[in-house]
Design a protein around this motif. Structure first.
Motif, mmCIF file in Angstrom:
data_model
loop_
_atom_site.group_PDB
_atom_site.id
_atom_site.type_symbol
_atom_site.label_atom_id
_atom_site.label_comp_id
_atom_site.label_asym_id
_atom_site.label_seq_id
_atom_site.Cartn_x
_atom_site.Cartn_y
_atom_site.Cartn_z
ATOM 1 N N GLY A 11 -3.406 0.814 3.136
ATOM 2 C CA GLY A 11 -3.310 2.213 2.754
ATOM 3 C C GLY A 11 -2.660 2.357 1.396
ATOM 4 O O GLY A 11 -2.362 1.358 0.719
ATOM 5 N N PRO A 12 -2.407 3.591 0.958
ATOM 6 C CA PRO A 12 -1.782 3.813 -0.340
ATOM 7 C C PRO A 12 -0.351 3.273 -0.389
ATOM 8 O O PRO A 12 0.372 3.306 0.606
ATOM 9 N N MET A 13 0.020 2.763 -1.552
ATOM 10 C CA MET A 13 1.393 2.322 -1.791
ATOM 11 C C MET A 13 1.959 3.196 -2.902
ATOM 12 O O MET A 13 1.207 3.810 -3.648
ATOM 13 N N THR A 14 3.281 3.236 -3.018
ATOM 14 C CA THR A 14 3.895 4.026 -4.075
ATOM 15 C C THR A 14 4.630 3.107 -5.036
ATOM 16 O O THR A 14 5.030 1.995 -4.688
ATOM 17 N N GLY A 15 4.791 3.603 -6.254
ATOM 18 C CA GLY A 15 5.509 2.861 -7.281
ATOM 19 C C GLY A 15 5.843 3.788 -8.429
ATOM 20 O O GLY A 15 5.843 5.010 -8.266
ATOM 21 N N ASN A 16 6.105 3.218 -9.572
ATOM 22 C CA ASN A 16 6.484 3.997 -10.749
ATOM 23 C C ASN A 16 5.562 3.709 -11.915
ATOM 24 O O ASN A 16 5.153 2.570 -12.135
ATOM 25 N N ASN A 17 5.238 4.768 -12.681
ATOM 26 C CA ASN A 17 4.708 4.601 -14.025
ATOM 27 C C ASN A 17 5.928 4.418 -14.912
ATOM 28 O O ASN A 17 6.874 5.211 -14.826
ATOM 29 N N VAL A 18 5.933 3.397 -15.726
ATOM 30 C CA VAL A 18 7.073 3.157 -16.610
ATOM 31 C C VAL A 18 6.588 3.270 -18.046
ATOM 32 O O VAL A 18 5.724 2.522 -18.486
ATOM 33 N N SER A 19 7.142 4.237 -18.783
ATOM 34 C CA SER A 19 6.743 4.468 -20.166
ATOM 35 C C SER A 19 7.439 3.463 -21.089
ATOM 36 O O SER A 19 8.321 2.705 -20.672
ATOM 37 N N HIS A 20 7.046 3.501 -22.359
ATOM 38 C CA HIS A 20 7.662 2.628 -23.362
ATOM 39 C C HIS A 20 9.154 2.940 -23.499
ATOM 40 O O HIS A 20 9.964 2.050 -23.769
ATOM 41 N N ALA A 21 9.516 4.205 -23.266
ATOM 42 C CA ALA A 21 10.921 4.615 -23.331
ATOM 43 C C ALA A 21 11.645 4.368 -22.005
ATOM 44 O O ALA A 21 12.777 4.797 -21.821
ATOM 45 N N ARG A 28 0.884 6.676 -7.160
ATOM 46 C CA ARG A 28 0.331 6.056 -5.952
ATOM 47 C C ARG A 28 -0.667 4.983 -6.347
ATOM 48 O O ARG A 28 -1.483 5.178 -7.246
ATOM 49 N N PHE A 29 -0.633 3.863 -5.638
ATOM 50 C CA PHE A 29 -1.620 2.803 -5.790
ATOM 51 C C PHE A 29 -2.572 2.923 -4.601
ATOM 52 O O PHE A 29 -2.174 2.679 -3.461
ATOM 53 N N LEU A 30 -3.818 3.333 -4.861
ATOM 54 C CA LEU A 30 -4.778 3.533 -3.779
ATOM 55 C C LEU A 30 -5.584 2.258 -3.544
ATOM 56 O O LEU A 30 -5.907 1.535 -4.486
ATOM 57 N N PRO A 31 -5.928 1.965 -2.300
ATOM 58 C CA PRO A 31 -6.745 0.774 -2.021
ATOM 59 C C PRO A 31 -8.179 0.992 -2.511
ATOM 60 O O PRO A 31 -8.653 2.126 -2.592
ATOM 61 N N ASN A 32 -8.847 -0.100 -2.826
ATOM 62 C CA ASN A 32 -10.221 -0.056 -3.316
ATOM 63 C C ASN A 32 -11.168 0.048 -2.122
ATOM 64 O O ASN A 32 -11.627 -0.954 -1.588
ATOM 65 N N LEU A 33 -11.443 1.282 -1.676
ATOM 66 C CA LEU A 33 -12.249 1.501 -0.474
ATOM 67 C C LEU A 33 -13.690 1.825 -0.823
ATOM 68 O O LEU A 33 -13.967 2.521 -1.792
ATOM 69 N N THR A 34 -14.608 1.303 -0.005
ATOM 70 C CA THR A 34 -16.018 1.655 -0.089
ATOM 71 C C THR A 34 -16.530 1.907 1.316
ATOM 72 O O THR A 34 -16.084 1.267 2.260
ATOM 73 N N GLU A 35 -17.438 2.850 1.441
ATOM 74 C CA GLU A 35 -18.051 3.096 2.740
ATOM 75 C C GLU A 35 -19.286 2.209 2.826
ATOM 76 O O GLU A 35 -20.242 2.384 2.062
ATOM 77 N N THR A 36 -19.259 1.244 3.718
ATOM 78 C CA THR A 36 -20.336 0.271 3.815
ATOM 79 C C THR A 36 -20.903 0.231 5.218
ATOM 80 O O THR A 36 -20.233 0.589 6.186
ATOM 81 N N ALA A 37 -22.134 -0.222 5.319
ATOM 82 C CA ALA A 37 -22.785 -0.420 6.609
ATOM 83 C C ALA A 37 -22.689 -1.906 6.947
ATOM 84 O O ALA A 37 -23.199 -2.751 6.203
#
Length: 95
Positions: A11-21, A28-37
């Motif tokens: 499922g989704p994970m959380t983290g931080n965007n860290v700028s140059h400053a 959120r880091f979302l999983p690479n999901l595809t709907e497949t048969a």
């Protein structure tokens, strides 16, 4: 519908965007999901599942949906995938 893999439970994970400053903002880091048969050889039909790319590679490695579900833990599977697993086990036991 939840952004969760029906086979692995990723499922989704959380983290931080860290700028140059070095400013930190939540993201959120979302999983690479595809709907497949995916085809079940024991049942002779296809099932449409929302699956991550990593799970698809594992399904191929284990020889298809039947082989994957045979080794999968019940706690990781969605209710839909758990029902498919039970149906496959019944079909294999009766054959």
């Amino acid at each position: 519908m939840a952004r969760r893999c029906e086979l692995t439970g990723k499922g989704p994970m959380t983290g931080n965007n860290v700028s140059h400053a070095n400013n930190k903002t939540k993201r959120r880091f979302l999983p690479n999901l595809t709907e497949t048969a995916l085809m079940s050889e024991a049942l002779g039909r296809t099932f449409r599942l929302k699956v991550s790319s990593a799970a698809l590679r594992t399904v191929d490695h284990r020889g298809g949906l039947d082989g994957y579900l045979a080794k999968a833990k019940d706690a990781e599977l969605s209710p839909k995938a758990l029902k498919i697993k039970r149906d496959i086990e019944k079909a294999v036991a009766s054959a």
